[in-house]
Design a protein around this motif. Sequence first.
Motif, PDB file in Angstrom:
ATOM      1  N   LEU A  21      48.144  47.888  35.673  1.00 28.86           N
ATOM      2  CA  LEU A  21      48.395  46.454  35.598  1.00 28.86           C
ATOM      3  C   LEU A  21      47.495  45.835  34.537  1.00 28.86           C
ATOM      4  O   LEU A  21      46.277  45.984  34.577  1.00 28.86           O
ATOM      5  N   LEU A  22      48.109  45.129  33.576  1.00 24.34           N
ATOM      6  CA  LEU A  22      47.376  44.437  32.525  1.00 24.34           C
ATOM      7  C   LEU A  22      47.395  42.937  32.784  1.00 24.34           C
ATOM      8  O   LEU A  22      48.352  42.400  33.349  1.00 24.34           O
ATOM      9  N   ASN A  23      46.332  42.278  32.365  1.00 28.01           N
ATOM     10  CA  ASN A  23      46.318  40.825  32.390  1.00 28.01           C
ATOM     11  C   ASN A  23      47.289  40.315  31.317  1.00 28.01           C
ATOM     12  O   ASN A  23      47.798  41.093  30.505  1.00 28.01           O
ATOM     13  N   ALA A  24      47.508  39.017  31.281  1.00 29.49           N
ATOM     14  CA  ALA A  24      48.391  38.453  30.260  1.00 29.49           C
ATOM     15  C   ALA A  24      47.853  38.715  28.858  1.00 29.49           C
ATOM     16  O   ALA A  24      48.608  38.722  27.884  1.00 29.49           O
ATOM     17  N   THR A  25      46.541  38.934  28.749  1.00 25.51           N
ATOM     18  CA  THR A  25      45.882  39.212  27.475  1.00 25.51           C
ATOM     19  C   THR A  25      45.857  40.710  27.140  1.00 25.51           C
ATOM     20  O   THR A  25      45.181  41.122  26.206  1.00 25.51           O
ATOM     21  N   TYR A  26      46.554  41.530  27.935  1.00 27.00           N
ATOM     22  CA  TYR A  26      46.609  42.987  27.783  1.00 27.00           C
ATOM     23  C   TYR A  26      45.309  43.671  28.173  1.00 27.00           C
ATOM     24  O   TYR A  26      45.094  44.835  27.862  1.00 27.00           O
ATOM     25  N   LEU A  82      43.483  45.630  34.349  1.00 25.49           N
ATOM     26  CA  LEU A  82      42.928  45.069  35.570  1.00 25.49           C
ATOM     27  C   LEU A  82      42.747  46.114  36.661  1.00 25.49           C
ATOM     28  O   LEU A  82      41.671  46.246  37.234  1.00 25.49           O
ATOM     29  N   THR A  83      43.798  46.867  36.956  1.00 22.95           N
ATOM     30  CA  THR A  83      43.720  47.853  38.028  1.00 22.95           C
ATOM     31  C   THR A  83      44.920  48.779  37.946  1.00 22.95           C
ATOM     32  O   THR A  83      45.836  48.568  37.147  1.00 22.95           O
ATOM     33  N   ALA A  84      44.901  49.817  38.774  1.00 22.43           N
ATOM     34  CA  ALA A  84      46.037  50.727  38.898  1.00 22.43           C
ATOM     35  C   ALA A  84      46.679  50.462  40.253  1.00 22.43           C
ATOM     36  O   ALA A  84      46.096  50.746  41.293  1.00 22.43           O
ATOM     37  N   LEU A 119      38.108  52.715  34.914  1.00 23.17           N
ATOM     38  CA  LEU A 119      37.946  54.152  34.704  1.00 23.17           C
ATOM     39  C   LEU A 119      37.120  54.791  35.817  1.00 23.17           C
ATOM     40  O   LEU A 119      37.291  55.966  36.131  1.00 23.17           O
ATOM     41  N   ALA A 120      36.224  54.012  36.407  1.00 19.46           N
ATOM     42  CA  ALA A 120      35.370  54.540  37.468  1.00 19.46           C
ATOM     43  C   ALA A 120      36.163  54.940  38.699  1.00 19.46           C
ATOM     44  O   ALA A 120      35.671  55.678  39.546  1.00 19.46           O
ATOM     45  N   THR A 121      37.409  54.465  38.800  1.00 18.86           N
ATOM     46  CA  THR A 121      38.218  54.758  39.982  1.00 18.86           C
ATOM     47  C   THR A 121      39.366  55.711  39.695  1.00 18.86           C
ATOM     48  O   THR A 121      40.119  56.051  40.610  1.00 18.86           O
ATOM     49  N   LEU A 122      39.506  56.148  38.439  1.00 22.13           N
ATOM     50  CA  LEU A 122      40.683  56.930  38.053  1.00 22.13           C
ATOM     51  C   LEU A 122      40.294  58.293  37.487  1.00 22.13           C
ATOM     52  O   LEU A 122      39.937  58.408  36.321  1.00 22.13           O
TER      53      LEU A 122
END
Length: 207
Positions: free
Chosen positions: A44-49, A52-54, A188-191
């Motif tokens: 998921l990307l913010n409107a600014t690309y 944010l999260t998976a 990245l710390a969660t993936l």
Amino acid sequence: MKHRRIAHRQLPPADAHNGAPGANSLCVVRDDAIPDWVKRRVLLLNATYEPLTALPARRAVVLMAGGKADTVHEDPLGPLVRSAEWAVQIPWVIRLRSFVHVPYHARVPMTRAALMHRDRNRCAYCGAKAETIDHVVPRSRGGEHSWENCVACCASCNHRKADKLLSELGWTLRAALVPPKGRHWRLLATLPELHPTWLPYLGEGAA
């Protein structure tokens, strides 16, 4: 015998916007796609690309069905999810239509996944494929569990080093040990695993 009432958190219905179908009405078209539908994560990307999260695939579909997010990277082979009036193939990357503010925390938490990304899955001592994590100054000798004292390490070097100091072995590090910086590192710390379509949005540490 008394029974406790347990509150279950439910996803908001997607039909609250733009007449889109409800989340509970969504179904997978192909039975053989169900395992992929259940396990899939969507970036998921913010409107600014900004990443944010998976998200779980179901939540990503709910956002798209509710008109809150659009597909950025499609997956032509992905499972098709549909309701009576609407259908979408589960993508790899989606983007919010409206910007959301996310508090910034400068210090990135150190996890196994993040450390492996920082060291590019290579042993900090010999450059071989990393399989574990090592404390440069062993914890038995006062070393901390921190970005500045932990490295990715292959099994062979980990076994040979044991609880010794680098000076005692004549070893040197291949790179300086510094904490990573940037918002994307919290993701990245969660993936532990990344899909190739995510890499352009996750910065140098994801490559």
